[in-house]
Design an enzyme around this catalytic site. Structure first.
Site, PDB file in Angstrom:
ATOM      1  N   SER A  72       0.954  -1.017   0.068  1.00 36.37           N
ATOM      2  CA  SER A  72       0.174   0.034  -0.072  1.00 36.37           C
ATOM      3  C   SER A  72       0.951   1.235   0.109  1.00 36.37           C
ATOM      4  CB  SER A  72      -0.856   0.112   1.308  1.00 36.37           C
ATOM      5  OG  SER A  72      -1.672  -1.239   1.377  1.00 36.37           O
TER       6      SER A  72
HETATM    7  N1  SAH Z   1      -0.220  -5.374   4.119  1.00 30.38           N
HETATM    8  C1  SAH Z   1       0.527  -5.621   2.703  1.00 30.38           C
HETATM    9  C2  SAH Z   1      -0.216  -5.399   1.623  1.00 30.38           C
HETATM   10  C3  SAH Z   1      -0.584  -6.604   0.893  1.00 30.38           C
HETATM   11  S1  SAH Z   1      -1.749  -6.625  -0.338  1.00 30.38           S
HETATM   12  C4  SAH Z   1       1.913  -4.844   2.715  1.00 30.38           C
HETATM   13  O1  SAH Z   1       2.313  -4.056   3.526  1.00 30.38           O
HETATM   14  O2  SAH Z   1       2.580  -5.282   1.875  1.00 30.38           O
HETATM   15  C5  SAH Z   1      -2.951  -7.625   0.270  1.00 30.38           C
HETATM   16  C6  SAH Z   1      -2.527  -9.174   0.367  1.00 30.38           C
HETATM   17  O3  SAH Z   1      -3.833  -9.681   1.207  1.00 30.38           O
HETATM   18  C7  SAH Z   1      -2.125  -9.815  -0.714  1.00 30.38           C
HETATM   19  O4  SAH Z   1      -0.724 -10.212  -0.282  1.00 30.38           O
HETATM   20  C8  SAH Z   1      -3.273 -11.060  -0.640  1.00 30.38           C
HETATM   21  O5  SAH Z   1      -2.837 -12.164  -1.289  1.00 30.38           O
HETATM   22  C9  SAH Z   1      -3.626 -11.094   0.708  1.00 30.38           C
HETATM   23  N2  SAH Z   1      -5.018 -11.629   0.751  1.00 30.38           N
HETATM   24  C10 SAH Z   1      -6.023 -11.708  -0.155  1.00 30.38           C
HETATM   25  N3  SAH Z   1      -7.127 -12.424   0.617  1.00 30.38           N
HETATM   26  C11 SAH Z   1      -6.698 -13.007   1.399  1.00 30.38           C
HETATM   27  C12 SAH Z   1      -7.068 -13.762   2.598  1.00 30.38           C
HETATM   28  N4  SAH Z   1      -8.518 -14.213   2.623  1.00 30.38           N
HETATM   29  N5  SAH Z   1      -6.385 -14.186   3.725  1.00 30.38           N
HETATM   30  C13 SAH Z   1      -5.158 -13.836   3.532  1.00 30.38           C
HETATM   31  N6  SAH Z   1      -4.495 -13.060   2.816  1.00 30.38           N
HETATM   32  C14 SAH Z   1      -5.168 -12.678   1.525  1.00 30.38           C
END
Ligand code: SAH
Length: 232
Positions: A72
């Site tokens: 993000s």
């Molecule tokens: N917090 C992260 C942002 C990641 S983007 C950072 O600082 O980089 C969102 C993430 O959520 C992705 O990696 C995606 O694979 C994950 N995601 C989506 N649905 C999910 C679920 N049901 N359980 C766990 N992770 C999930």
């Protein structure tokens, strides 16, 4: 210990860029919480992205990471961290480990962070970043975060960093009395960042922190994998 030979890398060779980011993107907006600002100053964001993206790590933007996911925008991480109103002794659940950056930010403000990621590769990369940089109060779990992690509940704060169609009920259930949940909710193009507070009487109070755009939350209580465009 077996890992004694391993040198932790706690330095930031891009500290000036990090300070510039905090000044121009974080403090110049509505982020006033000192713990958030200090945490963002201490976590080297470029060490959470792929090598060819490191030049852009302190820019005012989200960036692509592995598995077609995103880290993000720094301001959004700060906004979410501030909205969680963390206390030093809090136990936090994060859904969507991704690069590990937001978990690292939260880990500097709370006692314990448990973060769940559905992609094995991202979980492994994040674990390695935490280990090599010395973040030792973060547990990474692989699974469907829309179900929370009932064995480790209740949580003082829950952060969801992927956008879902609705608030997953298990997350509300696993929130402690007095706890705070922050989650983007909407369609796959745009969401609203919602904060739900559970009062000490168990009452839920919701407010809307504005429009955001996250990758989809895929799982039992999120989007169905088949309904999701090019994301996986
Ligand atoms: N917090 C992260 C942002 C990641 S983007 C950072 O600082 O980089 C969102 C993430 O959520 C992705 O990696 C995606 O694979 C994950 N995601 C989506 N649905 C999910 C679920 N049901 N359980 C766990 N992770 C999930």
């Amino acid at each position: 210990m077996a890992n004694d030979y391993y040198m932790k890398d706690t330095s930031n060779d891009r500290q000036a860029e990090c300070e510039w980011m905090i000044r121009t993107q974080i403090m110049s907006r509505d982020i006033t919480n000192e713990a958030v600002i200090n945490s963002m100053l201490s976590v080297p964001r470029h060490k959470f992205v792929m090598e060819d993206k490191q030049e852009l790590a302190y820019y005012d933007t989200a960036l692509e990471i592995e598995e077609e996911q995103t880290i993000s925008q720094p301001y959004i991480v700060a906004l979410m961290a501030q909205a969680l109103e963390l206390k030093a002794n809090d136990k936090v659940l994060e859904i969507g480990t991704g690069s590990g950056y937001s978990a690292a930010i939260l880990s500097r403000m709370a006692r314990k962070v448990i973060t769940i990621e559905r992609h094995d590769l991202l979980a492994e990369l994040a674990k390695e970043r935490f280990r090599s940089q010395g973040y030792n109060n973060i547990d990474v779990l692989v699974g469907d975060g829309t179900l929370g992690w009932s064995e480790k509940a209740p949580f003082d704060a829950i952060l969801v960093t992927a956008g879902g169609p609705k608030i997953p009920i298990p997350l509300i259930e696993q929130l402690a009395l007095g706890g705070r949940l922050v989650i983007p909710v909407g369609d796959q193009g745009e969401q609203h960042l919602l904060r739900v507070k559970k009062t000490i009487d168990g009452e839920l109070i919701e407010d809307n922190l504005g429009a955001v755009r996250f990758v989809p939350l895929i799982g039992t209580k999120g989007w169905n994998q088949d309904d999701v465009g090019n994301f996986s």
